[in-house]
Design a protein around this motif. Structure first.
Motif, mmCIF file in Angstrom:
data_model
loop_
_atom_site.group_PDB
_atom_site.id
_atom_site.type_symbol
_atom_site.label_atom_id
_atom_site.label_comp_id
_atom_site.label_asym_id
_atom_site.label_seq_id
_atom_site.Cartn_x
_atom_site.Cartn_y
_atom_site.Cartn_z
ATOM 1 N N ALA A 93 -19.487 -14.732 24.521
ATOM 2 C CA ALA A 93 -18.815 -16.009 24.250
ATOM 3 C C ALA A 93 -17.328 -15.786 24.028
ATOM 4 O O ALA A 93 -16.490 -16.568 24.510
ATOM 5 N N GLN A 94 -16.993 -14.723 23.324
ATOM 6 C CA GLN A 94 -15.573 -14.437 23.099
ATOM 7 C C GLN A 94 -14.880 -14.064 24.408
ATOM 8 O O GLN A 94 -13.716 -14.427 24.634
ATOM 9 N N ALA A 95 -15.588 -13.347 25.276
ATOM 10 C CA ALA A 95 -15.018 -13.045 26.592
ATOM 11 C C ALA A 95 -14.776 -14.328 27.387
ATOM 12 O O ALA A 95 -13.762 -14.472 28.082
ATOM 13 N N GLN A 96 -15.691 -15.278 27.280
ATOM 14 C CA GLN A 96 -15.527 -16.562 27.963
ATOM 15 C C GLN A 96 -14.335 -17.326 27.408
ATOM 16 O O GLN A 96 -13.567 -17.933 28.160
ATOM 17 N N VAL A 97 -14.154 -17.284 26.113
ATOM 18 C CA VAL A 97 -12.996 -17.933 25.493
ATOM 19 C C VAL A 97 -11.705 -17.343 26.059
ATOM 20 O O VAL A 97 -10.749 -18.069 26.369
ATOM 21 N N GLY A 98 -11.671 -16.028 26.189
ATOM 22 C CA GLY A 98 -10.492 -15.379 26.761
ATOM 23 C C GLY A 98 -10.226 -15.830 28.183
ATOM 24 O O GLY A 98 -9.062 -16.027 28.579
ATOM 25 N N GLN A 99 -11.282 -16.005 28.963
ATOM 26 C CA GLN A 99 -11.103 -16.481 30.339
ATOM 27 C C GLN A 99 -10.586 -17.908 30.374
ATOM 28 O O GLN A 99 -9.753 -18.260 31.207
ATOM 29 N N TRP A 100 -11.084 -18.744 29.459
ATOM 30 C CA TRP A 100 -10.592 -20.124 29.408
ATOM 31 C C TRP A 100 -9.108 -20.159 29.067
ATOM 32 O O TRP A 100 -8.352 -20.942 29.624
ATOM 33 N N GLY A 159 -1.910 -8.343 38.393
ATOM 34 C CA GLY A 159 -2.903 -9.326 38.813
ATOM 35 C C GLY A 159 -3.237 -10.306 37.709
ATOM 36 O O GLY A 159 -3.319 -11.522 37.932
ATOM 37 N N TRP A 160 -3.434 -9.782 36.499
ATOM 38 C CA TRP A 160 -3.731 -10.641 35.348
ATOM 39 C C TRP A 160 -2.557 -11.568 35.052
ATOM 40 O O TRP A 160 -2.739 -12.773 34.843
ATOM 41 N N MET A 161 -1.355 -11.015 35.036
ATOM 42 C CA MET A 161 -0.180 -11.812 34.702
ATOM 43 C C MET A 161 0.048 -12.924 35.715
ATOM 44 O O MET A 161 0.351 -14.072 35.347
ATOM 45 N N CYS A 162 -0.116 -12.623 36.995
ATOM 46 C CA CYS A 162 0.097 -13.643 38.026
ATOM 47 C C CYS A 162 -0.916 -14.774 37.899
ATOM 48 O O CYS A 162 -0.580 -15.947 38.096
ATOM 49 N N GLU A 163 -2.151 -14.433 37.542
ATOM 50 C CA GLU A 163 -3.157 -15.482 37.350
ATOM 51 C C GLU A 163 -2.793 -16.373 36.165
ATOM 52 O O GLU A 163 -2.903 -17.611 36.239
ATOM 53 N N VAL A 164 -2.337 -15.748 35.074
ATOM 54 C CA VAL A 164 -1.945 -16.519 33.894
ATOM 55 C C VAL A 164 -0.760 -17.417 34.208
ATOM 56 O O VAL A 164 -0.757 -18.615 33.885
ATOM 57 N N LEU A 165 0.268 -16.869 34.851
ATOM 58 C CA LEU A 165 1.469 -17.657 35.142
ATOM 59 C C LEU A 165 1.174 -18.771 36.136
ATOM 60 O O LEU A 165 1.665 -19.900 35.987
ATOM 61 N N ASP A 166 0.378 -18.466 37.152
ATOM 62 C CA ASP A 166 0.042 -19.479 38.151
ATOM 63 C C ASP A 166 -0.721 -20.641 37.526
ATOM 64 O O ASP A 166 -0.488 -21.814 37.860
ATOM 65 N N SER A 167 -1.621 -20.333 36.577
ATOM 66 C CA SER A 167 -2.388 -21.397 35.924
ATOM 67 C C SER A 167 -1.500 -22.285 35.068
ATOM 68 O O SER A 167 -1.872 -23.420 34.749
ATOM 69 N N PRO A 216 6.282 -20.611 38.945
ATOM 70 C CA PRO A 216 6.374 -20.142 40.334
ATOM 71 C C PRO A 216 6.430 -18.622 40.409
ATOM 72 O O PRO A 216 7.208 -17.986 39.695
ATOM 73 N N LEU A 217 5.586 -18.057 41.264
ATOM 74 C CA LEU A 217 5.484 -16.602 41.325
ATOM 75 C C LEU A 217 6.694 -15.948 41.986
ATOM 76 O O LEU A 217 6.853 -14.729 41.901
ATOM 77 N N HIS A 218 7.559 -16.754 42.609
ATOM 78 C CA HIS A 218 8.750 -16.137 43.194
ATOM 79 C C HIS A 218 9.663 -15.583 42.092
ATOM 80 O O HIS A 218 10.460 -14.672 42.333
ATOM 81 N N THR A 219 9.540 -16.118 40.873
ATOM 82 C CA THR A 219 10.317 -15.560 39.775
ATOM 83 C C THR A 219 9.827 -14.159 39.416
ATOM 84 O O THR A 219 10.619 -13.314 38.990
ATOM 85 N N LEU A 277 7.809 -1.449 43.823
ATOM 86 C CA LEU A 277 7.832 -1.803 45.243
ATOM 87 C C LEU A 277 6.418 -2.019 45.780
ATOM 88 O O LEU A 277 6.178 -2.945 46.559
ATOM 89 N N ALA A 278 5.494 -1.172 45.356
ATOM 90 C CA ALA A 278 4.135 -1.244 45.899
ATOM 91 C C ALA A 278 3.377 -2.468 45.388
ATOM 92 O O ALA A 278 2.530 -3.016 46.105
ATOM 93 N N LEU A 279 3.699 -2.919 44.185
ATOM 94 C CA LEU A 279 2.913 -3.971 43.552
ATOM 95 C C LEU A 279 3.678 -5.278 43.406
ATOM 96 O O LEU A 279 3.220 -6.185 42.724
ATOM 97 N N ARG A 280 4.800 -5.391 44.068
ATOM 98 C CA ARG A 280 5.586 -6.625 44.021
ATOM 99 C C ARG A 280 4.760 -7.777 44.596
ATOM 100 O O ARG A 280 4.294 -7.710 45.728
ATOM 101 N N PRO A 281 4.564 -8.850 43.817
ATOM 102 C CA PRO A 281 3.804 -9.995 44.341
ATOM 103 C C PRO A 281 4.587 -10.724 45.418
ATOM 104 O O PRO A 281 5.819 -10.673 45.460
#
Length: 331
Positions: free
Chosen positions: A53-60, A287-295, A299-302, A325-329
């Motif tokens: 349940a706590q993991a689900q809260v984190g996802q929400w 990956g985590w940060m982009c999902e959080v910011l997008d939600s 804008p991911l161009h920043t 360079l390798a992980l630039r979104p």
């Protein structure tokens, strides 16, 4: 997330989530205690109800479906549920004393509390020190009580350099160290880099503690901290360089503060990846940060701009430059 297998738990789980959603502390406690009355073991209530349940809260929260206030309320309720279960099912220790603590700066204490309570149920004499324990105070405590082991929790990979210093400080007390938490990787791969024993969950922790060979720590891999130290020294400069390129005139004071915090997290995650020489650490964070910011409509161009500015400044930092360079979104 731990699978919910018992039919009784399959019914109770959505009811428990509803109580968290409604901030119904008494209802959540009733759900847990009713399960105990139905014969469900206390460790299953903790690991197959409260933990998922706590993991689900984190996802929400991550998907911006819940606010920080809702997440904090739910966490507090789950902590109260853990306390109610622990009070209802009291056990006498039959095994040695172990100490469970969160590293200095680690405020996500509920997972460590769950581990402490499951170990207690398994007969260990557990002392839980809670969130963010400064290393000097932890070391002093270990010297005084000389436990069988100390279990250190780390939720954030960006805290790994601090974790290693705490681990080494504890080892100098001759108390064996066991670690856990997502900060060390779901498979413990960064714990291996630091040469420390890792447990995937509370039950695994109990098994490791019962193993005599646990007393002999593995040798850490050779870690060259030169680039890491230089990157940490450049942290403020990197944040200022990015801020100079952003159009902050459109930002509210709250948005400016959030942006500064996010930039700091990027540098900290990059530094941790450099420290353990593993780009996957930074990749998972990105990956985590982009999902959080997008939600949240950022804008991911920043983010792409941020990586470009930092990569330009860090041309003389081979690992950091390569990771950026390798992980630039995509812009």
């Amino acid at each position: 997330m731990t699978a919910v297998l018992d039919p009784v738990l399959e019914v109770a789980y959505p009811r428990y989530l509803h109580c968290l959603d409604e901030a119904d502390e008494n209802g959540a406690i009733d759900v847990a205690l009713t399960l105990l009355d139905c014969g469900v073991s206390a460790d299953r209530v903790l690991l197959s109800l409260v933990a998922p349940a706590q993991a689900q809260v984190g996802q929400w929260w991550q998907r911006n479906e819940w606010s920080v206030a809702q997440e904090h309320a739910a966490t507090h309720i789950s902590e109260r549920v853990v306390a109610a279960v622990a009070t209802t099912v009291r056990t006498r220790p039959t095994r040695e004393r172990v100490v469970v603590a969160c590293l200095d700066g680690e405020w996500h204490a509920l997972p460590a509390r769950l581990v402490a309570e499951v170990l207690r149920l398994d007969g260990w004499d557990v002392t839980f020190l809670g969130a963010s324990v400064p290393s000097p105070h932890l070391v002093s405590y270990l010297h005084r009580h000389d436990p069988r082991a100390v279990l250190l929790a780390c939720a954030l990979p960006m805290r790994l350099p601090h974790a290693f210093r705490a681990i080494e400080a504890c080892r100098r007390t001759d108390v064996p160290v066991l670690v856990g938490g997502r900060g060390f990787g779901s498979d413990g791969r960064w714990a291996s880099k630091l040469g420390v024993a890792f447990a995937t969950d509370a039950r695994a922790a109990s098994s490791v503690l019962a193993t005599p060979a646990f007393d002999a720590p593995a040798s850490p891999l050779s870690l060259d901290a030169t680039e890491y130290d230089a990157l940490v020294a450049a942290r403020v400069e990197l944040i200022d360089l990015v801020l100079d390129r952003l159009d902050l005139g459109r930002y509210s004071p709250t948005q400016v503060d959030a942006t500064v915090a996010d930039l700091g997290y990027i540098v900290d995650a990059l530094a941790a990846a450099v420290y353990v020489d593993d780009p996957s650490l930074f990749g998972e964070f990105v990956g985590w940060m982009c999902e959080v910011l997008d939600s949240r409509g950022v804008p991911l161009h920043t983010v792409a701009l941020t990586f470009d500015v930092m990569a330009d400044r860090l041309r003389d930092f081979p690992r950091a430059h390569r990771f950026l360079l390798a992980l630039r979104p995509a812009a």
